[in-house]
Design an enzyme around this catalytic site. Sequence first.
Site, PDB file in Angstrom:
ATOM      1  CE1 TYR A 153      -1.690   3.385   2.734  1.00  0.00           C
ATOM      2  CE2 TYR A 153      -3.486   2.768   1.252  1.00  0.00           C
ATOM      3  CZ  TYR A 153      -2.905   3.663   2.144  1.00  0.00           C
ATOM      4  OH  TYR A 153      -3.546   4.852   2.423  1.00  0.00           O
TER       5      TYR A 153
HETATM    6  N1  NDP Z   1      -9.217   7.172   6.420  1.00  0.00           N
HETATM    7  C1  NDP Z   1      -8.005   7.603   6.743  1.00  0.00           C
HETATM    8  O1  NDP Z   1      -7.687   7.815   7.929  1.00  0.00           O
HETATM    9  C2  NDP Z   1      -6.991   7.856   5.663  1.00  0.00           C
HETATM   10  C3  NDP Z   1      -7.332   7.772   4.317  1.00  0.00           C
HETATM   11  N2  NDP Z   1      -6.365   8.026   3.353  1.00  0.00           N
HETATM   12  C4  NDP Z   1      -6.744   7.997   1.938  1.00  0.00           C
HETATM   13  O2  NDP Z   1      -7.883   8.829   1.742  1.00  0.00           O
HETATM   14  C5  NDP Z   1      -8.740   8.247   0.740  1.00  0.00           C
HETATM   15  C6  NDP Z   1     -10.136   8.038   1.317  1.00  0.00           C
HETATM   16  O3  NDP Z   1     -10.013   7.280   2.524  1.00  0.00           O
HETATM   17  P1  NDP Z   1     -11.286   6.458   3.078  1.00  0.00           P
HETATM   18  O4  NDP Z   1     -12.543   7.171   2.746  1.00  0.00           O
HETATM   19  O5  NDP Z   1     -10.983   6.112   4.497  1.00  0.00           O
HETATM   20  O6  NDP Z   1     -11.199   5.142   2.160  1.00  0.00           O
HETATM   21  P2  NDP Z   1     -12.139   3.833   2.194  1.00  0.00           P
HETATM   22  O7  NDP Z   1     -11.213   2.664   2.115  1.00  0.00           O
HETATM   23  O8  NDP Z   1     -13.079   3.928   3.332  1.00  0.00           O
HETATM   24  O9  NDP Z   1     -12.961   3.970   0.830  1.00  0.00           O
HETATM   25  C7  NDP Z   1     -12.272   3.819  -0.381  1.00  0.00           C
HETATM   26  C8  NDP Z   1     -13.268   3.808  -1.514  1.00  0.00           C
HETATM   27  O10 NDP Z   1     -12.587   3.338  -2.682  1.00  0.00           O
HETATM   28  C9  NDP Z   1     -13.391   2.314  -3.272  1.00  0.00           C
HETATM   29  N3  NDP Z   1     -12.593   1.288  -3.955  1.00  0.00           N
HETATM   30  C10 NDP Z   1     -11.643   0.494  -3.428  1.00  0.00           C
HETATM   31  N4  NDP Z   1     -11.217  -0.393  -4.346  1.00  0.00           N
HETATM   32  C11 NDP Z   1     -11.937  -0.168  -5.480  1.00  0.00           C
HETATM   33  C12 NDP Z   1     -11.979  -0.770  -6.766  1.00  0.00           C
HETATM   34  N5  NDP Z   1     -11.198  -1.810  -7.065  1.00  0.00           N
HETATM   35  N6  NDP Z   1     -12.836  -0.283  -7.681  1.00  0.00           N
HETATM   36  C13 NDP Z   1     -13.644   0.766  -7.368  1.00  0.00           C
HETATM   37  N7  NDP Z   1     -13.657   1.392  -6.175  1.00  0.00           N
HETATM   38  C14 NDP Z   1     -12.817   0.917  -5.236  1.00  0.00           C
HETATM   39  C15 NDP Z   1     -14.128   1.665  -2.115  1.00  0.00           C
HETATM   40  O11 NDP Z   1     -15.261   0.960  -2.597  1.00  0.00           O
HETATM   41  P3  NDP Z   1     -15.952  -0.172  -1.678  1.00  0.00           P
HETATM   42  O12 NDP Z   1     -16.889   0.589  -0.801  1.00  0.00           O
HETATM   43  O13 NDP Z   1     -16.626  -1.072  -2.668  1.00  0.00           O
HETATM   44  O14 NDP Z   1     -14.837  -0.881  -0.931  1.00  0.00           O
HETATM   45  C16 NDP Z   1     -14.455   2.871  -1.262  1.00  0.00           C
HETATM   46  O15 NDP Z   1     -15.643   3.491  -1.692  1.00  0.00           O
HETATM   47  C17 NDP Z   1      -8.058   6.954   0.299  1.00  0.00           C
HETATM   48  O16 NDP Z   1      -7.283   7.184  -0.860  1.00  0.00           O
HETATM   49  C18 NDP Z   1      -7.159   6.630   1.473  1.00  0.00           C
HETATM   50  O17 NDP Z   1      -6.029   5.828   1.072  1.00  0.00           O
HETATM   51  C19 NDP Z   1      -5.071   8.326   3.685  1.00  0.00           C
HETATM   52  C20 NDP Z   1      -4.694   8.386   5.003  1.00  0.00           C
HETATM   53  C21 NDP Z   1      -5.626   8.186   6.078  1.00  0.00           C
HETATM   54  N1  LIG Z   2      -8.311   3.127   1.520  1.00  0.00           N
HETATM   55  C1  LIG Z   2      -8.017   3.421   2.799  1.00  0.00           C
HETATM   56  N2  LIG Z   2      -6.792   3.871   3.114  1.00  0.00           N
HETATM   57  C2  LIG Z   2      -6.499   4.150   4.414  1.00  0.00           C
HETATM   58  C3  LIG Z   2      -7.457   3.992   5.424  1.00  0.00           C
HETATM   59  C4  LIG Z   2      -8.751   3.512   5.059  1.00  0.00           C
HETATM   60  O1  LIG Z   2      -9.633   3.345   5.916  1.00  0.00           O
HETATM   61  N3  LIG Z   2      -8.971   3.244   3.745  1.00  0.00           N
HETATM   62  N4  LIG Z   2      -7.157   4.308   6.729  1.00  0.00           N
HETATM   63  C5  LIG Z   2      -5.946   4.772   7.048  1.00  0.00           C
HETATM   64  C6  LIG Z   2      -5.682   5.237   8.455  1.00  0.00           C
HETATM   65  O2  LIG Z   2      -4.367   5.698   8.606  1.00  0.00           O
HETATM   66  C7  LIG Z   2      -5.964   4.186   9.500  1.00  0.00           C
HETATM   67  O3  LIG Z   2      -5.022   4.118  10.489  1.00  0.00           O
HETATM   68  C8  LIG Z   2      -7.227   4.553  10.215  1.00  0.00           C
HETATM   69  O4  LIG Z   2      -8.027   3.389  10.286  1.00  0.00           O
HETATM   70  C9  LIG Z   2      -4.832   4.841   6.081  1.00  0.00           C
HETATM   71  N5  LIG Z   2      -5.273   4.595   4.745  1.00  0.00           N
END
Ligand code: NDP
Ligand SMILES: Nc1nc2c(c(=O)[nH]1)N=C([C@H](O)[C@@H](O)CO)CN2
Length: 242
Positions: A153
């Site tokens: 990742y």
């Molecule tokens: N949450 C956090 O604390 C952090 C988040 N980020 C980044 O911020 C962004 C948003 O985070 P967050 O909302 O938590 O992410 P989530 O993992 O909760 O949601 C990601 C979304 O991407 C979709 N997705 C994943 N794989 C595919 C695929 N193969 N085809 C189509 N859609 C896909 C998922 O669909 P489905 O619902 O079907 O799985 C989901 O709707 C991400 O890029 C994440 O890496 C970075 C650091 C911290």
């Molecule tokens: N696709 C995602 N990327 C990441 C997530 C997630 O929920 N979906 N969450 C993080 C956070 O750093 C994690 O520690 C909080 O649950 C990082 N990337």
Amino acid sequence: MKEVVLITGIGKRLGYALACDLLNKGFGVIGTYRSVYPALDKLRDRGADLYHVDFYQQENVNQFISQITLAYPSLRAIIHNASDWLPDASKGDNKEHSHAEIMHKMMNIHVAIPYQLNLAFQQQLEHCEPGPADIVHISDYVAEKGSKKHIAYAASKSAMNNLTLSFASLLAPKVKVNSLSPALLKFNEWDDEAYKKKALAKALLPIEAGFEEVIDAIHLILKSNYMTGRNLQLDGGRHIRS
Ligand SMILES: NC(=O)C1=CN([C@@H]2O[C@H](COP(=O)(O)OP(=O)(O)OC[C@H]3O[C@@H](n4cnc5c(N)ncnc54)[C@H](OP(=O)(O)O)[C@@H]3O)[C@@H](O)[C@H]2O)C=CC1
Ligand SMILES: Nc1nc2c(c(=O)[nH]1)N=C([C@H](O)[C@@H](O)CO)CN2
């Protein structure tokens, strides 16, 4: 004519919150979703144009590109939000995916898909008036630091940040291209208290930033006329703390 923003991964959490915010602010929204959520109907009712796309299925991607190319002569921005957060299966664990599959999926969703969509929709972005248009790659703090539990990742998010450099050069001055690298935005419902305590302690500012932190940063980028090829680290001082 509404300015139209394309968001990948709009079904939940950040993608969904961003779509609601942009609709509230009068933007047109195109969104992709993989899983079906009841909340998607709320976006449709508000005029969002949603497409069912599993980015792991190339034929889905090809069809999506054709549909958007036919339907939209210009785009204000593309926000690459879609992401899978797969841990590297360790030896002996009940592996859902092999190491090869994990790396392939991570590079696919965080690198191959943004690469394909940026090139496929280059003309639509360049036709944005008055311009410039924007591409935002939503990356992760661990791209610069690595992650012993999410090796593939983190590597893929680092490669995503390299896309920002290349596309910033390729598309200037009609399109700005930037990364956003959050650390902790929002826990998942399956995160236990011990995990949360450990994760919060990694930053100088021990809080869940919330999705608004990224949404506000996206509006800063959209309003800027002088930032491109950069990576905004939204990490609570984690780069100093840990
Ligand atoms: N949450 C956090 O604390 C952090 C988040 N980020 C980044 O911020 C962004 C948003 O985070 P967050 O909302 O938590 O992410 P989530 O993992 O909760 O949601 C990601 C979304 O991407 C979709 N997705 C994943 N794989 C595919 C695929 N193969 N085809 C189509 N859609 C896909 C998922 O669909 P489905 O619902 O079907 O799985 C989901 O709707 C991400 O890029 C994440 O890496 C970075 C650091 C911290
Ligand atoms: N696709 C995602 N990327 C990441 C997530 C997630 O929920 N979906 N969450 C993080 C956070 O750093 C994690 O520690 C909080 O649950 C990082 N990337």
